[in-house]
Enzyme design. Sequence first.
Site, PDB file in Angstrom:
ATOM      1  N   CYS A 403       0.714  -1.047   0.027  1.00 27.18           N
ATOM      2  CA  CYS A 403       0.046   0.004   0.045  1.00 27.18           C
ATOM      3  C   CYS A 403       0.797   1.375  -0.001  1.00 27.18           C
ATOM      4  CB  CYS A 403      -0.815  -0.083   1.392  1.00 27.18           C
ATOM      5  SG  CYS A 403      -2.478   1.168   0.969  1.00 27.18           S
ATOM      6  N   HIS A 528      -3.457  -5.255   0.105  1.00 25.31           N
ATOM      7  CA  HIS A 528      -2.761  -5.668   1.459  1.00 25.31           C
ATOM      8  C   HIS A 528      -3.150  -7.393   1.423  1.00 25.31           C
ATOM      9  CE1 HIS A 528      -2.876  -2.252   3.971  1.00 25.31           C
ATOM     10  NE2 HIS A 528      -3.522  -1.667   2.921  1.00 25.31           N
ATOM     11  N   GLU A 530      -1.824  -9.634   3.444  1.00 23.49           N
ATOM     12  CA  GLU A 530      -1.816 -10.291   4.539  1.00 23.49           C
ATOM     13  C   GLU A 530      -3.272 -10.771   4.848  1.00 23.49           C
ATOM     14  OE1 GLU A 530      -1.745  -5.564   5.562  1.00 23.49           O
ATOM     15  OE2 GLU A 530      -0.722  -7.243   4.099  1.00 23.49           O
TER      16      GLU A 530
END
Length: 602
Positions: A403, A528, A530
């Site tokens: 990001c 993102h 994750e």
Amino acid sequence: MEFLFFKIDYSDNPVTLASLIRSVAMKYVLVTGGVISGIGKGVIASSLGLILKSCGVRVTSIKIDPYINIDAGTFSPYEHGEVFVLDDGGEVDLDLGNYERFLDVTLHRDNNITTGKIYQHVINKERRGDYLGKTVQVVPHITDAIQEWVERVAKIPVDGDNKTPELGGTIGDIEGMPFIEAFRQFFHFSVKREDFCCVHVSLVPQPQATGEQKTKPTQSSVRELRGLGLSPDLIVCRSVTPVADSVKSKISLFCHVHPSQVFSIHDVSSIYRVPILLKTQGVSDYLADRLQLKFSSPGEGRMMIRWKDLADRYDRLLKEVTIALVGKYTQLEDAYASVYIEAANLERDMLKENPSKYHEAWHQLVSANGILVPGGFGVRGTEGKIMAVNWARTNNVPFLGVCLGLQCAVIEFARNVLNWSDAHSTELDPNTKYPGDMPEHTTGQMGGTMRLGKRKTLFKTDTSVMRKLYGNKDYVEERHRHRYEVNPKLVPNFEEKGMKFVGQSEDGERMEIMELEGHQYFVGVQYHPEYISRPMKPSPPYLGLLLAATGKLQSNTVTGYRLSPHLSYSEGNNSDDDELLEIAGQLQLQDSADSSAIAENA
């Protein structure tokens, strides 16, 4: 007093609203937490869900927060850590990420209930005249709304094949009293005794002065729970060391449960050990008897075998690497679960203000095997992140930007390779002559609004490292949470000098994945990754960073970056049964060896 609760469904037919309460197949587990917050009720609830799922039971999860906020989107990272984003764009508490990862499910924004959402829902109904002029009160209108919300969300599929996973929630202090009352009514009047189980998680402190494990806090929290109209069936004791049998007996006596219903979860090497601890103490057998469950996989099950192997691998690592996480919200330990560097400490101003912090930060950075620059908002610490990116690029250190990390990489490249010394993001410098990062491309809308949730990214080349890490797919779908993006008008200038945007949005206007030519691993992603990473399905960008940091990225190109077959949740695949049996045998041999060593030392 805090609460978590989840629903179990092992019926074959979809549940209708009318049959939700009456159905014998619907089972409920309420996980409560006492004494202190952060005691681990979320991990306990996730672990119970994992164990039940490994036995063939379907579970679903709802988290309930007592704050007035509608969602977690406006929270400061200093209070709650980073916001977790779901596929549908819901901004929720990090606990839902824990549920998704343990259970390998996809939750929805309505799986996170807040006081704000409930009151907004009731007020909207009152404004529409749905209550026909009646006085709107906490009881029954708010409590009814809570029960109706839970019933509705319980029907939403979360595992991709119309099956229902875990249902959890958190309640605390006086703000949570409407939720407590709603659950008391629901569990006392709407379900049968064999369809409901209460699991209470409580702290058993062990003061250093005496070394004695104390039971008074648990007795007090159970007494408070009973005062609310709920009695625990299981008590899970959280402690530093395993709870002694004499302590279990004392808790049993004063809390009115059998000693076999007192479980010990002490501090362990990783949270992956928690389901194993619960399993070995017989929690699945108790739940099967208490809730009259019929397990389709009464034994270990593929999932638990793989989970044990994962926990053992974690404890027997052969090599360690250091990844420097250059973050902005490092005052709160929960903000990032990693070794971190405060980005502002890398900046020149810190050299004058606090030379010790400055030199320590740079020592950590240059000593790291890899560098990760995560997301964030605002100007503070940004220059430090850009300096970390410069170190990684110029010294061939494995780098991943997420990001804002991608945007910092673009800014650094523009300044030092394209020689645009004034390059910046319009978020941080609206007057920059070279706006490398602009508000997200939203044609027909005024300004840049937050881009949230799962979006598709198309690969533009067959040769990129990231495409190989993703299994040579034509596209990937990842979750987003950002306002600013790379300026598409300037992309040709970057690509001419070797910064390639190998992944783009379907319309080609959003730069999603960046790779730098000639670098062992220099990657940036706008999304993102994750958010959808799982313990046995690691995110490809993070996997690539670790492979590069250990010097194994190139050697793994031969296998296509594939994981070992047993590190998977593929429950329906029987092709690796022999391997699973071999793993199970190895685990049993290791357990026997460990037991022998312990006995010998004793």
